[in-house]
Structure formats: structure tokens, C-alpha cells
Design an enzyme around this catalytic site. Structure first.
Site, short mmCIF file in Angstrom:
data_model
loop_
_atom_site.label_atom_id
_atom_site.label_comp_id
_atom_site.label_asym_id
_atom_site.label_seq_id
_atom_site.Cartn_x
_atom_site.Cartn_y
_atom_site.Cartn_z
N GLU A 58 0.81 -1.22 0.00
CA GLU A 58 0.00 0.00 0.00
C GLU A 58 0.85 1.27 0.00
O GLU A 58 0.53 2.23 -0.70
CB GLU A 58 -0.95 0.00 1.20
CG GLU A 58 -1.97 -1.14 1.19
CD GLU A 58 -2.90 -1.10 -0.02
OE1 GLU A 58 -3.00 -0.04 -0.68
OE2 GLU A 58 -3.53 -2.12 -0.31
N HIS A 91 -6.43 -5.31 -10.35
CA HIS A 91 -5.79 -6.29 -9.47
C HIS A 91 -5.46 -7.58 -10.23
O HIS A 91 -4.67 -8.39 -9.75
CB HIS A 91 -6.69 -6.61 -8.28
CG HIS A 91 -6.88 -5.44 -7.36
ND1 HIS A 91 -7.86 -4.50 -7.55
CD2 HIS A 91 -6.20 -5.06 -6.25
CE1 HIS A 91 -7.78 -3.59 -6.59
NE2 HIS A 91 -6.78 -3.90 -5.80
#
Length: 549
Positions: A364, A451
Site C-alpha cells: 500500500e 488487481h
């Protein structure tokens, strides 16, 4: 879950200087990296970036700002176009790479970013996000801002957003990221997404026709491990008689408790004896164990970037982001937000499985690095490359930590068992093992969720680092195929990381797709190792092996 119990004894000089301390453990030893640890793949080549002090970086930026007008003229921009310095990188050999944003008649140009490369004594070259000339017939819209706002709110609601609301009035921009540049509105919709994640949906509306041109999510989410780091050393700070989860040695990173809230900063974690966490997950909103993992993940990510690439924090300015834990209730995710420059973690199912792990932190926070360098648009092929970048550097951070409780591997989220059958979220050696990711590039890749369109880039990185075929790394077995049946020989993870980082920071732009990523990584390999090197040839072979040529 691995018990986690971290203790750090600190000695203070003048009541402010924190020095390294000792640990009380739960019987599990780890190899936690510290700021003084030996570098992993430290750049030593002429084309590698230099670790600039904050003052040196500021000075270099100011120099480029002072000459921005001349630079714009020199590279052929129009009279209505101006350059704004976003970042600057200096290589060991003296080459300076300056990343610019662009404006047109005072309006931001989305997709107008570019990088000017200036070798010492060499010829200036430019990498542009868009090749088309940036020009629109008028900057006066024919569609009202209100219509753009209504359209954006409808898009957010269609995506399942709750309490959707425009964070601010739509702003006029020139949209140049796709085809011919047009006058447009950019509206950012706030509220919450369907799963409780904060919403920052960017919607682009043609200011002449009212057509929705594009949309992307500004909050980058992902899942990862919780409570698997074992016993770790933390950077803390003593204020009076109280210890704070405040790492003054890494840009001032702080860890806050949201206590089930979904907004604001929360409360800084403090402790009376500098012993943090209980070693087990707790449903308590004041539990420190989740905070320990979050702080550890942040410091490893900081050290990984600094000691591997000479990068001084996410923005390369020596300042840390901050972390928030205990977000919401039963929130099974974690996310990065540029708007707060912060990392946020949920507590997972039953509020007892916090997603405060090294995988999550490395992945992240790397979204923050991408945002402050190439700015890869979070949709289409560039979005897949954005996600892959976070997987690549999250994996790099995991290997860098050398933590015996969670050895480095090329599996993403392998310990959370989110699938219920012991399989990881993603496999870098053969992405399609997860049932959704793609192994190879195809013309339809841009329409795949980011993703899963990240799969080919993850596969490229694995092949470049380790090569094709069957092998075992740190006790994990891999068997990586190739699109054309070719055999790829890896150059090692350290070199592969250097090439991807240099490409991201000096050759990728907001609109980079897979073909452009191939060009960028070849340029990076050439700068680092030479255009006739084994490394350069390996980059070309790895791209060919995933059907990019």
C-alpha cells in the site's frame, strides 16, 4: 497467528534523543532490519539514483522551477503551456531527471506529465505521457459544472457508494490521457465505497458534450497478513513520562488509533513502559498489537526504499506518512490515501484479524511512491502496472526484512487464507493460479480489473528475477511458464528491483501501458548496466515471455 510482543527500552539524551533499545520476546527471534542495517542491493552504478539530502533536493527543485519557462520552450511546448516541477532525481553519473506536470491556459492537463532527462554534458531527451499536441479550441465550457457533478454522483452510486458526495466543486481541466485533448471537468466524489472504504472516485466529464470520458478510484485498497511479524524492534519516543509510537528516526512516522472510527486522525498510541502489544489478536478497539505491526511495516518499508534505492521516504523528501489502525468495524481491508498521505488498516472479520502486516504496508505505501513519481493512472493497463508495482516492491520489502516469522516469497497474501483453502491471493510466478489474474499480455487486458491486469507485470518481474521453469526459493516451490515456450534466465531480485524502480521514477508516466513499460525498463537497464549487457537482454527476454514486444 504468530504471537507478537515487542518491547523497546530507550535511553534519552536531553529528554529527546531516542537510541536503540533491547527487546523482551515471546520466544520468537526475527531478523528485523533497522536504519543501520546493511543495504540490500545498494545502487553503485552510474545510472543509479543518488540519495539526496532534503536541502539538496529542495535546491535542485528550485533550480528547475527557475528555468521551467525556458525548458518548456526548448522542448517545443506552446505559448499557453507551462511546466510545474513535481520531482527530481539525480543519478550517480550526474544525469538529472526532472518530472513535470503541465498546465494549458492555466488549467491542469491530466495526462500531460513528462520527464526531462539531462545527462551531464549530453543531449536532453524527453519522455511524455501523451505525444499529441496539447491544445483545445476554447477553455469556456458548454456544459455546466452542476451537470458534471450529477453525472459523477450517479457513477459513484452505480458502483455501490454510500453517502456519495462531491468533495469539492468540479474543476476545469484539459483531459489529454486518451486521444485528442479536450476541455473537461474533474469531479471527485467522497463518502464511502460499498465495503466501507473511503471513496475518492475521480470522474472526467467532457465540458463540451457532457459525455463521461473516464473514471478511476483514488483510494488504493488491498489485503494482507496480520500478526505474522513475530517479535520486532520499534522506533518509539519518550515525551515526559510517556512513550509514544512515534519514530523520529524515520521521518517522524506516527501510529494512530481510530478506535472503530472512519474519519479523522484518531489518537496517537502511547504506553507507560515502552512495552507494546500482547502477542495475540484482540477485538478491543484499544489493542496495541495491531499498532505494533503497522509501525513495523512502516519502518521496514522506509528502510527498504532508503537502503535499496536511496529514496528518503515516500515523497523522497525525508518526511514520513502516518498510519491509522482499528478503522471501522469488521472491515476486511487496508488502504492508502494520497489525500491524507496516510496508511489505514481494518481489523478484519470479527475485529480479530487486523490487516497490519508487512505485505500490506509494503504494497500500500508503494502506491504512495507511485503517486509521487510516475503517477500511473489507476485504470486500464496503467492501473495494472500500478498494482504490479506495489506487489513488486511489497515483495521486495518482505525479502529485505529477512524476518524468520515471514520469510520473503513471490506469493501475495499467502498467510491470511482469504480463499479458505490455504492458497495465497496472488502468485507472481504464474498469476493465473488465483483463477482471475492474467499470465500474459493481450489486447483485452485494459478492460480487466487492475488487481488482475497486474498479473503479466508480476510475471515479468518474477521471470526477470528468478527465470522460468521449476525452482525453490526460501522453501517455496515455483514453476513459471512462458508465452512462447522460451527459457528465461533470471538476473537476480536485486537487479530486477533496481531496473523496475529506475523505470518507475525516471521513464514511466501517468499513461504508461505495457508496451511503454517495456521501453521504460529497457531504458532503465541500459542506463544501469549498458545496452549490450546481460541484464538488458534479460529484460527483453522477460517481456517477450509474457507476449510484450
Amino acid at each position: 497467528m504468530t504471537p507478537l510482543h515487542a518491547r523497546r527500552r530507550t535511553a534519552l539524551a536531553a529528554a529527546t534523543a531516542v537510541v536503540a533499545g533491547a527487546l523482551l520476546t515471546t520466544g520468537l527471534a526475527t531478523g528485523a532490519a533497522t536504519a543501520d542495517s546493511a543495504p540490500a542491493g545498494k545502487p553503485v552504478l552510474g545510472g543509479a539514483p543518488v540519495l539526496l539530502s532534503a536541502a539538496a533536493r529542495t535546491s535542485l527543485i528550485q533550480e528547475r522551477e527557475a528555468t521551467a519557462t525556458e525548458t518548456a520552450e526548448a522542448i517545443g511546448l506552446g505559448a499557453k503551456e507551462k511546466l510545474i516541477v513535481k520531482d527530481v532525481v539525480r543519478d550517480v553519473d550526474g544525469t538529472v531527471h526532472t518530472r513535470y506536470e503541465r498546465t494549458y491556459d492555466g488549467l491542469p492537463v491530466l495526462g500531460g506529465d513528462l520527464v526531462v532527462h539531462e545527462p551531464a554534458g549530453g543531449t536532453r531527451t524527453v519522455t511524455k505521457a501523451v505525444k499529441a499536441a496539447v491544445k483545445v479550441s476554447s477553455v469556456t465550457p458548454e456544459v455546466t459544472a452542476g451537470k458534471a457533478k450529477t453525472q459523477a454522483l450517479a457513477a459513484a452510486e452505480a458502483a455501490g457508494s454510500e453517502r456519495a458526495e462531491a468533495g469539492s466543486a468540479p474543476r476545469k481541466v484539459v483531459w489529454a490521457a486518451q486521444g485528442t485533448p479536450v476541455l473537461a471537468y474533474e469531479t471527485v466524489v467522497g463518502g464511502l465505497q460499498a465495503d466501507g472504504t473511503p471513496n475518492e472516485l475521480h470522474v472526467i466529464t467532457d465540458a463540451t458534450t457532457g459525455e463521461k470520458l473516464h473514471e478511476w478510484q483514488g483510494v488504493h485498497t488491498g489485503t494482507g497478513k496480520g500478526l505474522y511479524s513475530g517479535t520486532v524492534t520499534l522506533g518509539t519516543h519518550k515525551s515526559g513520562s510517556t512513550y509514544q509510537l512515534y519514530d523520529t528516526s524515520r521521518g517522524g512516522h506516527k501510529t494512530y488509533n481510530l478506535a472503530r472510527g472512519t474519519s479523522g486522525t484518531g489518537t496517537l498510541f502511547t504506553d507507560a513502559d515502552d512495552t507494546w502489544g500482547t502477542g495475540t489478536a484482540s477485538s478491543s478497539s484499544s489493542d496495541q498489537t495491531a499498532a505494533v505491526d503497522a509501525a513495523y511495516g512502516a519502518q521496514i518499508t522506509w528502510d527498504f526504499y532508503k537502503n535499496t534505492f536511496g529514496r528518503n521516504g515516500i515523497k523522497n523528501d525525508g518526511k514520513a506518512a502516518y498510519s491509522r489502525v482499528h478503522y471501522g468495524s469488521n472491515y476486511v481491508n487496508a488502504f492508502w490515501q494520497d489525500s491524507c498521505f496516510c496508511m489505514t488498516y481494518g481489523d478484519g472479520s470479527g475485529n480479530t484479524h487486523p490487516l497490519t502486516s508487512l505485505d500490506v504496508a509494503g504494497h500500500e505505501m508503494s502506491h504512495g511512491v507511485t503517486s509521487n513519481t510516475a503517477g500511473l493512472r489507476y485504470s486500464g493497463e496503467s492501473g495494472g502496472l500500478n498494482e504490479a508495482t506495489s506487489d513488486i516492491f511489497g515483495t521486495g520489502a518482505e525479502f529485505y526484512a529477512a524476518n524468520s516469522s515471514d520469510a520473503g516469497d513471490y506469493l501475495i497474501g499467502e498467510k491470511i487464507d482469504i480463499n479458505g483453502n490455504g492458497t495465497p491471493l496472488r502468485h507472481m510466478d504464474k498469476p493465473s493460479k488465483d483463477g482471475a489474474s492474467k499470465d500474459y499480455w493481450s489486447s483485452s487486458l485494459g478492460s480487466v480489473d487492475v488487481h488482475y491486469s497486474s498479473g503479466p507485470a508480476n510475471h515479468f518481474f518474477y521471470l526477470l528475477a528468478e527465470g522460468s521453469g521449476s525452482k525453490t526459493v526460501n522453501g517455496v516451490s515455483y514453476n513459471s511458464p512462458t508465452y512462447d515456450g522460451s527459457t528465461v534466465t533470471g538476473i537476480g531480485r536485486a537487479k530486477a528491483l533496481q531496473i523496475w524502480y529506475k523505470a518507475l521514477t525516471t521513464y514511466f508516466t501517468s499513461t504508461t501501458n505495457y508496451k511503454a513499460a517495456r521501453t521504460g525498463t529497457l531504458n532503465a537497464a541500459s542506463a544501469l548496466y549498458g545496452s549490450s549487457s546481460t541484464e538488458y537482454k534479460a529484460v527483453a527476454a522477460a517481456w517477450k515471455a509474457i507476449n510484450v514486444s
